[in-house]
Enzyme design. Structure first.
Site, mmCIF file in Angstrom:
data_model
loop_
_atom_site.group_PDB
_atom_site.id
_atom_site.type_symbol
_atom_site.label_atom_id
_atom_site.label_comp_id
_atom_site.label_asym_id
_atom_site.label_seq_id
_atom_site.Cartn_x
_atom_site.Cartn_y
_atom_site.Cartn_z
ATOM 1 C CB CYS A 143 -0.936 0.002 1.200
ATOM 2 S SG CYS A 143 -0.094 -0.083 2.791
ATOM 3 N N GLY A 286 -9.041 -9.440 5.953
ATOM 4 C CA GLY A 286 -7.716 -9.997 5.661
ATOM 5 C C GLY A 286 -6.722 -9.564 6.729
ATOM 6 C CE LYS A 287 -0.895 -12.254 5.319
ATOM 7 N NZ LYS A 287 0.410 -12.321 4.596
#
Length: 544
Positions: A143, A286-287
């Protein structure tokens, strides 16, 4: 080797006059004019000295209207230009290069277009390694960054090919990429990936997720053609550095992740009295989403809604977090859930925005106690919340670039911790560079073995001819084994002096001296350079 401009002009002028004289006697169509030979002086920002590049214009590379071919004198002149001190192209050592854009150099609008999903990394590596001057490659896409690591057979050409590839895959013009990219070579590239793995280059100093992402690059790259020895070794060493920095310094103590910074940012924007009562919605389990949930709980949140494709992941999260009400909703109910939320966190891998203006503008207003504004905290790249949502008066949108506000709080502490980690990184960088330098002897080892093998086979054939055709297979095998044994014992000493692990600088220096001595003694350098051989092979392969 530094080349003075005066020397270069003399060298090129000499070649020019030699060629002109030779060409004049053969054919006027192939003479090199002053306009066809240009010397370009380009400042090298790293070494602070001029690099000289010699170019021959393209009109010399095509046949004339009379279909006149090159003469031998023209070819000779071109070969002299190619191998002169003014052009080190074929003698250039392959370089580790990183071409990247990060949260420090490029906006999220650009990074999201360049982002490559993890499932596409093998394909990207294959495409990059199909370029003429790229031998190995790896992709680190998160990201906060989009970085391509390559082993380039030529720095200038390799960078150009990779930049063109990035433009082609993203649709962003090359000129725009060049405005925001950064380029690092060899030692600087090594230093950079070590800092990245250690969390020093992260928006949040010491955050641990980047180390896991570097590990994932190695995991995905295993078995992928193009994720070669140099790049693989670089990333594996980076993992070691990341672990060592976190073990030997306190850089990870009190460190936050992107997810926790997102929670901090949301709480900063909410009235303090509403921290415990604000309705929280997390989209994606998710993570990143899991970490958001954990940090919300750590801040006192006891109830939240989580929208995800399936409920399976929430089962394990619920088991970890007791006394917290986590309500699952499918993606089909996402807009309805958003209507009942005050703060919405998004962290999915969707390639398209989940929220656009028309989704948000009709949502009911939030309570005035909350501030009358619905908060969207988007930590996904590509973004899950479209930029058009910022035009909605009742919504405020924050993305990963806005987390700098949270990170700036502990600047002095960040700098002190970074200095401790830099000492470790400097030490590890020297070790990696020494290991890579030791690889320079590999081509000499191969050429020396091939040289000895040619002599062995030739002499063996002569011996067997003298012995006649009636000798048994057992005798032939014994003679063959004898010749191999003699060669191996003779080569054992030189081979030992060509091998080192790169950990001892004195041993490495001696090894490289031995390599050059053997190259001279056995004329191994007269063969086509390994680098030029690789370039020719790639060009021929791409022309098929």
């Amino acid at each position: 080797m530094a080349v003075s401009t005066a020397f270069t002009r003399v060298k090129l002028e000499t070649l020019f006059h030699i060629n002109t004289a030779a060409a004049a006697t053969a054919s006027p169509a192939v003479a090199l004019s002053h306009s066809q030979v240009r010397v370009l002086f380009k400042p090298n920002r790293t070494r602070k000295r001029a690099l000289v590049r010699c170019e021959v214009t393209s009109d010399l590379l095509v046949e004339t209207a009379d279909n006149v071919n090159y003469t031998s004198s023209s070819l000779s002149a071109l070969e002299q230009l190619k191998t002169s001190a003014a052009d080190r192209y074929t003698k250039e050592r392959s370089s580790i290069v990183v071409i990247g854009l990060s949260v420090h150099t490029a906006p999220v609008e650009m990074r999201e277009k360049l982002a490559i999903p993890e499932a596409e990394w093998p394909r990207a590596i294959a495409e990059l390694c199909s370029l003429n001057h790229i031998e190995e490659a790896a992709v680190l896409s998160t990201c906060n960054r989009m970085e391509i690591y390559v082993v380039a057979l030529s720095q200038h050409r390799g960078v150009k090919e990779v930049t063109d590839w990035m433009s082609k895959t993203s649709g962003i013009p090359v000129s725009e990429i060049c405005q925001h990219r950064f380029l690092l070579y060899n030692k600087d590239a090594t230093q950079h990936i070590f800092e990245v793995s250690a969390g020093l280059d992260s928006l949040v100093l010491g955050e641990g997720q980047i180390l896991a992402q570097v590990k994932q690059v190695v995991k995905v790259g295993q078995g992928v053609t193009g994720f070669g020895r140099n790049i693989s070794g670089l990333f594996k060493h980076a993992i070691t550095v990341g672990k060592r920095v976190r073990t030997e310094t306190n850089i990870a103590s009190g460190a936050v992740s992107i997810s926790s910074a997102a929670v901090e940012l949301a709480l900063m924007k909410l009235p303090e009295s509403c921290h415990s009562s604000a309705r929280m919605l997390v989209i994606g389990a998710g993570k990143m989403g899991k970490l958001v949930i954990k940090h919300l709980v750590a801040k006192g949140c006891t109830k939240m809604v989580v929208v995800n494709r399936t409920e399976e992941r929430l089962v394990s999260i619920r088991e970890e977090l007791n006394d917290v009400e986590i309500i699952y909703k499918p993606l089909s109910e996402m807009i309805a859930c958003a209507a009942e939320a005050d703060v919405i966190f998004t962290s999915t891998a969707s390639d398209i925005p989940l929220f656009l203006r028309h989704h948000v503008i009709d949502l009911p207003m939030v309570s005035q106690e909350i501030g009358g504004v619905r908060l969207f905290v988007d930590i996904s790249v590509p973004r899950n919340v479209g930029s058009c949502v910022t035009d909605v008066e009742t919504a405020r949108v924050y993305n990963v670039d806005d987390l700098k506000e949270v990170v700036a709080a502990n600047k002095e502490d960040r700098l002190r911790k970074a200095m401790e980690a830099q000492e470790i990184i400097s030490d590890e960088s020297k070790q990696f560079e020494a290991w890579r330098d030791s690889l320079e002897t590999v081509p000499t080892i191969k050429k020396l073995r091939a040289y000895a093998e040619r002599i062995r086979v030739s002499e063996l054939e002569k011996c067997l001819l003298k012995m006649g055709d009636d000798i048994s297979k057992k005798t032939r095998r014994a003679v063959d084994d004898l010749s191999r044994g003699v060669v191996n014992k003779i080569l054992h000493g030189p081979m030992q002096h060509l091998r080192c692990d790169g950990s001892d600088s004195r041993t490495l220096s001696e090894t490289l001296e031995n390599m050059h001595a053997l190259n001279r003694m056995y004329s191994l350098e007269t063969e086509i350079s390994v680098l030029e051989q690789k370039i020719r092979a790639k060009v021929e392969q791409n022309q098929k």
